[in-house]
Design a protein around this motif. Sequence first.
Motif, mmCIF file in Angstrom:
data_model
loop_
_atom_site.group_PDB
_atom_site.id
_atom_site.type_symbol
_atom_site.label_atom_id
_atom_site.label_comp_id
_atom_site.label_asym_id
_atom_site.label_seq_id
_atom_site.Cartn_x
_atom_site.Cartn_y
_atom_site.Cartn_z
ATOM 1 N N THR A 45 0.859 -1.275 -0.317
ATOM 2 C CA THR A 45 -0.233 0.190 0.329
ATOM 3 C C THR A 45 1.185 1.115 -0.071
ATOM 4 O O THR A 45 2.094 1.402 0.576
ATOM 5 C CB THR A 45 -1.260 -0.165 1.412
ATOM 6 O OG1 THR A 45 -1.783 -1.580 1.454
ATOM 7 C CG2 THR A 45 -2.364 0.971 1.642
ATOM 8 N N ASP A 46 0.238 1.949 -1.020
ATOM 9 C CA ASP A 46 1.222 3.235 -1.086
ATOM 10 C C ASP A 46 1.171 4.190 0.149
ATOM 11 O O ASP A 46 0.704 4.179 1.105
ATOM 12 C CB ASP A 46 0.601 4.280 -1.905
ATOM 13 C CG ASP A 46 1.519 5.319 -2.516
ATOM 14 O OD1 ASP A 46 3.011 5.485 -1.305
ATOM 15 O OD2 ASP A 46 1.484 6.104 -3.367
ATOM 16 N N ARG A 47 2.269 4.448 1.113
ATOM 17 C CA ARG A 47 2.259 4.953 2.550
ATOM 18 C C ARG A 47 3.588 5.783 2.313
ATOM 19 O O ARG A 47 4.904 6.199 1.283
ATOM 20 C CB ARG A 47 2.517 4.339 3.884
ATOM 21 C CG ARG A 47 3.903 3.507 3.223
ATOM 22 C CD ARG A 47 3.796 2.904 5.370
ATOM 23 N NE ARG A 47 5.211 2.073 5.581
ATOM 24 C CZ ARG A 47 5.844 1.589 5.976
ATOM 25 N NH1 ARG A 47 4.805 1.188 6.986
ATOM 26 N NH2 ARG A 47 6.564 0.587 6.202
ATOM 27 N N ASP A 48 3.667 7.320 2.985
ATOM 28 C CA ASP A 48 5.494 7.711 3.001
ATOM 29 C C ASP A 48 5.292 7.766 4.649
ATOM 30 O O ASP A 48 4.719 8.786 5.235
ATOM 31 C CB ASP A 48 4.478 9.662 2.488
ATOM 32 C CG ASP A 48 6.090 10.104 1.923
ATOM 33 O OD1 ASP A 48 7.571 9.956 3.053
ATOM 34 O OD2 ASP A 48 6.285 11.199 1.804
ATOM 35 N N LEU A 49 6.638 7.936 5.236
ATOM 36 C CA LEU A 49 6.073 7.316 6.481
ATOM 37 C C LEU A 49 7.194 8.404 7.364
ATOM 38 O O LEU A 49 9.162 8.564 6.489
ATOM 39 C CB LEU A 49 6.940 6.118 6.664
ATOM 40 C CG LEU A 49 6.662 6.089 8.272
ATOM 41 C CD1 LEU A 49 5.589 6.176 8.878
ATOM 42 C CD2 LEU A 49 7.417 4.641 8.451
ATOM 43 N N HIS A 56 12.715 10.376 5.424
ATOM 44 C CA HIS A 56 11.389 9.612 5.013
ATOM 45 C C HIS A 56 11.526 9.055 4.063
ATOM 46 O O HIS A 56 12.192 8.366 3.621
ATOM 47 C CB HIS A 56 10.436 10.653 4.927
ATOM 48 C CG HIS A 56 10.437 11.179 3.579
ATOM 49 N ND1 HIS A 56 10.002 10.810 2.045
ATOM 50 C CD2 HIS A 56 10.906 12.590 2.925
ATOM 51 C CE1 HIS A 56 10.445 11.336 1.082
ATOM 52 N NE2 HIS A 56 11.118 12.204 1.393
ATOM 53 N N ARG A 58 8.963 6.310 1.396
ATOM 54 C CA ARG A 58 8.394 5.733 0.525
ATOM 55 C C ARG A 58 8.052 4.699 0.202
ATOM 56 O O ARG A 58 8.998 4.213 -0.134
ATOM 57 C CB ARG A 58 7.872 6.508 -0.257
ATOM 58 C CG ARG A 58 6.585 7.073 -1.071
ATOM 59 C CD ARG A 58 6.397 7.530 -2.032
ATOM 60 N NE ARG A 58 5.376 6.941 -2.845
ATOM 61 C CZ ARG A 58 4.970 7.746 -3.997
ATOM 62 N NH1 ARG A 58 5.712 8.468 -4.982
ATOM 63 N NH2 ARG A 58 3.582 7.361 -4.038
ATOM 64 N N SER A 59 7.024 3.887 0.464
ATOM 65 C CA SER A 59 7.197 2.297 -0.450
ATOM 66 C C SER A 59 5.487 2.855 -1.552
ATOM 67 O O SER A 59 4.224 3.005 -0.474
ATOM 68 C CB SER A 59 6.529 1.887 0.676
ATOM 69 O OG SER A 59 8.059 1.343 1.780
ATOM 70 N N ARG A 60 5.707 2.119 -2.661
ATOM 71 C CA ARG A 60 4.126 1.854 -3.678
ATOM 72 C C ARG A 60 4.559 0.930 -4.139
ATOM 73 O O ARG A 60 5.541 0.626 -4.635
ATOM 74 C CB ARG A 60 4.584 3.228 -4.341
ATOM 75 C CG ARG A 60 5.716 3.421 -4.858
ATOM 76 C CD ARG A 60 5.967 4.629 -5.269
ATOM 77 N NE ARG A 60 6.341 4.665 -7.034
ATOM 78 C CZ ARG A 60 8.033 5.455 -6.770
ATOM 79 N NH1 ARG A 60 8.749 5.776 -6.186
ATOM 80 N NH2 ARG A 60 8.330 5.191 -8.142
ATOM 81 N N HIS A 73 10.392 0.735 -2.495
ATOM 82 C CA HIS A 73 10.665 1.281 -1.162
ATOM 83 C C HIS A 73 12.006 2.365 -0.947
ATOM 84 O O HIS A 73 12.672 2.224 -2.152
ATOM 85 C CB HIS A 73 11.542 -0.066 -0.633
ATOM 86 C CG HIS A 73 10.124 -0.859 -0.439
ATOM 87 N ND1 HIS A 73 9.066 -0.594 0.730
ATOM 88 C CD2 HIS A 73 10.608 -2.029 -0.370
ATOM 89 C CE1 HIS A 73 8.778 -1.925 0.432
ATOM 90 N NE2 HIS A 73 9.057 -2.920 0.027
#
Length: 434
Positions: A45-49, A56, A58-60, A73
């Motif tokens: 799931t797309d997320r920006d941590l 930061h 980001r995974s997508r 990632h």
Amino acid sequence: MTTPTAHARSDEDREAAQVLRAHGYDVPDIQALALDQRAFAIRVTDRDLPLAPGAHLRSRCVDLGAGSFTNVHTLTLDLEAVRAEVHSRTDTFHLPELVSGSVLAAMSGSFAFISDDPAYQPAEPCLDFCCRDGTVISAPTVGKPALLVRDGHPVIEPLPARGTLTLDGRPYRWVGSKEPAMPPGPAAPLVVYGAANCEIRYRDHPRTGFLRHVDRSSNVTPRSDSVVDYVVADDPERGLRVSQIRPRGGSDLFSGSFILRSDRPVTDVALGAPVEITEIASHEASALESGISLGPSVADAANGHTAAYDASLGKSPFHDARHARTLIALHDGRLILQILDGAPHTDTFRGATPRETAELCAVDGLDPHHVYHLDGGATSKIAYRHAGTARVVGSMHYLRWPTTAEEPFRWQGLEGRTLHSAIILKPRTGKAHP
């Protein structure tokens, strides 16, 4: 009759399956993962941590066509707020172990030697160049890009395999053994050999499909009646020292940190003589904190310009096939570390081809000529701290292979493979994000 060993293996497999299910992977048979990794073909799931100010993750998920995809990632670091270091050592560690104290994230990296023969490994596993704690431990055999760090500030640039050194206090020039041959003469440079001169071979194996190994008898410097090899080994207390002197060559490529070859005996050099690399190309070695060789740029890999990456890597990750990738770039004051994830024994989740990798970089606004392979990528991870806990992304399929016929596979998707080097990131304030 079930043996205690079989009981222990079964218990470990059940525990591993429970952990995998908790992470969203339905794996009913751990031992079957050696040849079937389709359970890991799950789109993230797309997320920006945010990890800390200036950092930061980001995974997508990115579609590649015909049902194939890769999970990307990306760790982005503002170098005004975050300092980078190359963490390297000859003993091994697991990446999550590094994420403690002031370290907010770490990424596995560098082309280190990988063989499945635990009894025959090089003294210096980093290929080609390695600067550890301010000391050049492994001199390059051929010009390649390199990551160089000064005061926590990384630069990436070509690193020609030539420079100067001192041997028993006297200055000499040196050149990598894979560089064009220099003419003999009174001022001919010393020639550097090392583990990067080895040749990985493959043999069939019924459980793992193949094993990687090195033929000891042929894993030596070329023999010649007119040369002398000086094997240089790292003494933990005294630094680099001459550990062997071998007239006529034939030195085991794994016997030291590197090997210096002269076309004639070097006057008055004896066992135990100190060695120091003083310059690599135009870089004063004393100014470097740390550094490692990199792989080719994404553009070079896409165009097949990978001649410097040869038999020491075994099966090349730069052929026109989907493969997990580990990338590094410097762009607008930011350090970008990226995994294009994939598991080889799947139908749709194998990573990306070199050409697809170049296209993905361009879409992200990165010039493929200035994005580099940090290592082969198939087992690469990013470890990071979030909510006070070390977490990981990448290569969740990783198995520790058996070394005997009786030993089972062990799932180590959280720990990852044992490493000799990694890139670690710290806040410049010295305080990690809580």
